[in-house]
Design a protein around this motif. Structure first.
Motif, short mmCIF file in Angstrom:
data_model
loop_
_atom_site.label_atom_id
_atom_site.label_comp_id
_atom_site.label_asym_id
_atom_site.label_seq_id
_atom_site.Cartn_x
_atom_site.Cartn_y
_atom_site.Cartn_z
N UNK A 22 1.93 14.64 2.49
CA UNK A 22 2.68 13.10 2.80
C UNK A 22 3.19 13.09 1.07
N UNK A 23 3.83 11.60 1.07
CA UNK A 23 4.76 11.87 0.42
C UNK A 23 3.83 10.34 -0.78
N UNK A 24 4.41 10.96 -2.18
CA UNK A 24 3.58 9.82 -3.15
C UNK A 24 5.00 10.04 -4.37
N UNK A 25 5.65 8.25 -4.45
CA UNK A 25 6.31 8.41 -5.34
C UNK A 25 6.30 8.56 -6.59
N UNK A 26 7.05 9.10 -7.07
CA UNK A 26 6.79 9.67 -8.55
C UNK A 26 6.46 9.09 -9.26
N UNK A 49 5.98 15.55 2.38
CA UNK A 49 6.65 15.00 3.28
C UNK A 49 7.95 15.59 3.33
N UNK A 50 8.64 14.14 3.04
CA UNK A 50 10.04 15.00 3.62
C UNK A 50 10.95 14.96 2.42
N UNK A 51 9.66 15.20 1.13
CA UNK A 51 11.01 15.87 0.10
C UNK A 51 10.30 16.98 -0.16
N UNK A 52 11.04 17.85 0.53
CA UNK A 52 10.71 19.69 0.52
C UNK A 52 10.01 19.95 -1.08
N UNK A 53 10.67 19.38 -1.90
CA UNK A 53 10.50 20.39 -3.37
C UNK A 53 11.77 21.38 -3.94
N UNK A 54 11.89 22.63 -3.97
CA UNK A 54 12.73 23.86 -4.27
C UNK A 54 12.31 24.56 -2.44
N UNK A 114 0.59 -1.11 0.20
CA UNK A 114 -0.36 0.09 -0.05
C UNK A 114 0.88 1.44 0.18
N UNK A 115 1.16 2.27 -0.86
CA UNK A 115 1.82 3.38 -1.13
C UNK A 115 1.09 4.06 -0.97
#
Length: 491
Positions: A368-372, A324-329, A193-194
């Motif tokens: 939340x974080x979802x992979x690309x 989430x842990x990936x803030x982007x720029x 479950x992703x």
């Protein structure tokens, strides 16, 4: 999951190498090099990159990383006085020095065949390094003077579980989201479950393989329970800690008069079963069904809701980038891209919910974080008619400005990108950078018309300030919806 020191080092090196390839054009002193080979060219994923001629230095073929950076969207920090490029963040950044044949990383030095250099405002790296260290398929065809580069299905920057540093700091415990221990019997777990998101009275659960959900409507208190036998949480949902058996995480729900919150947990280990619960303010009808690897719960106060896309409705997927842990720029004053695109995307969602001919799916509706790849797969499984990813841009120079929109497949998506660019640029008033072809995973792996819009540059103070204003975001949201409706011919 515990990894050996050797695995940490390999992972860190993989991340470092991938990041190095994708650094943007950097300032620096000129280097002596042969001019572009006559007739040479670079082909990335079967597409010729314009203005990307290789050069040969002391018998080593060097390739520019500027064009690849523009295609795959990586960013770095440049220390002009030290002539150093820092890629990634503490505790394991990669540091590249112009003129040096060694790059520093948390896992040790990374050797280069030739030192990186800048010529005519273009940064070059060795082709062999691209192939052996950066995870790209590389082929040099001397007869035609062509360099062929092939991206992997998912590069390290886009992976569900990013590479870790050689000496990782312990992850802080998350009080509200501890995460699942592996099932006691691995054979009983077949689906990961992703992602779990809620929008427009619709709960969407994304798995990596088909699951057979079991739904139950309970009273006192009112709630809908969805069990997913043979499943366990994937890395994206375990990002903030452990969800051990019986421990519960919550997905806040805003703007719904029907749903208080969404809870999820590892309900059983034999068989491994993920349970998702919608806490309701009152009893309601619902429709539980699957589309591809998606599990969808449609709520309806008056009875059973029809599936997404029923009655001729168009399914639109809105993807707020990062999370989430990936803030982007990170903007010039510290604004995180994820914190700009989410409220803007929620404004788009609120407007789309008012459209009677559109069914909306959000790849995420909170931080939340979802992979690309997971975002693209969610849209593919839903049979979406349109996919739009919303982002903020960043450049090494604060003078970069403007709005631009990307597409991957011209035949399928250029017209969508053109329409979105037209409406959004008119709303922002920023420089028109046009619609462009790029290789971003979320628009490359989707099978429907798909575009990625960069609203403006967070690295420019004026544009960053405007993009965080409520009235500006509302204006852009209205423009995005107008573009979607024009493209779908719903006006």
């Amino acid at each position: 999951m515990k990894l050996t020191q050797q695995v940490w080092k390999k992972a860190a090196a993989a991340f470092a190498a991938a990041a190095l390839l994708l650094a943007p054009v950097l300032p620096g002193p000129a280097a002596h090099a042969a001019g572009p080979e006559a007739g040479t060219r670079i082909v990335l994923d079967d597409r010729t990159l314009e203005g990307a001629e290789p050069v040969v230095v002391a018998g080593t073929t060097m390739v520019p990383i500027r064009v690849v950076s523009e295609q795959l969207g990586y960013a770095v920090n440049w220390n002009k006085s030290a002539e150093k490029v820092t890629i990634g963040s503490s505790p394991s950044p990669l540091v590249l020095t112009l003129g040096s044949v060694s790059a520093d990383s948390g896992s040790g030095p990374v050797a280069l065949q030739q030192a990186p250099f800048v010529r005519a405002n273009t940064t070059y790296v060795p082709l062999r390094f691209v192939g052996s260290q950066m995870g790209l398929g590389v082929k040099w065809q001397q007869a035609t003077g062509t360099v062929y580069l092939q991206t992997p299905a998912e590069n390290p920057r886009d992976s569900a579980e990013p590479a870790m540093p050689s000496n990782p700091a312990p992850a802080p415990a998350a009080p509200s989201v501890p995460a699942p221990a592996p099932a006691s019997n691995a054979a009983e777990t077949s689906a990961s479950i992703d992602a779990i998101s809620f929008s427009d009275s619709r709960l969407t659960i994304a798995a990596d393989s088909p699951v057979v959900p079991q739904g139950t409507l309970l009273r006192n208190p009112d709630r809908i329970v969805v069990d997913l036998p043979g499943s366990a949480f994937g890395p994206a949902l375990l990002r903030n800690g452990n969800l051990n058996l019986g421990q519960i995480a919550a997905l806040p729900v805003e703007g719904s008069s029907l749903v208080k919150q969404v809870r999820y947990s590892l309900f059983s280990q034999s068989p491994s079963t993920v349970r998702v619960v919608l806490d309701l303010n009152r009893s309601a009808g619902y429709n539980l069904y699957t589309q591809g690897n998606l599990v969808i719960v449609d709520l309806n106060d008056g009875g059973t809701a029809p599936p997404a896309g029923a009655n001729g409705k168009k399914i639109v997927v809105i993807d707020p980038g990062h999370g989430d842990q990936d803030p982007g720029g990170i903007g010039i004053t510290g604004v995180k891209e994820k914190n700009m695109v989410l409220p803007l995307s929620l404004k788009v969602a609120a407007l789309l919910k008012q459209e009677p001919d559109i069914d909306l799916i959000m790849t995420r509706s909170d931080d939340t974080f979802v992979t690309r790849s997971g975002r693209a797969k969610m849209a593919n499984d839903a049979g979406a008619d349109l996919f739009l990813s919303i982002h903020g841009n960043k450049a090494s120079s604060s003078s970069a400005v403007g709005t631009e929109t990307y597409y991957a497949d011209a035949a399928r998506s250029k017209s969508l990108a053109d329409v979105i660019q037209k409406h959004v640029q008119a709303a922002t008033g920023f420089r028109d950078r046009g619609s462009k072809q790029a290789n971003f995973i979320v628009i490359r792996q989707t099978t429907m018309p798909a575009a990625l819009v960069e609203i403006g540059f967070l690295s420019n103070k004026e544009e960053e300030t405007l993009m965080m204003r409520e009235d500006f975001q509302q204006k852009v949201a209205e423009a995005i919806v107008a573009g979607i409706k024009e493209y779908l011919k719903l006006d």
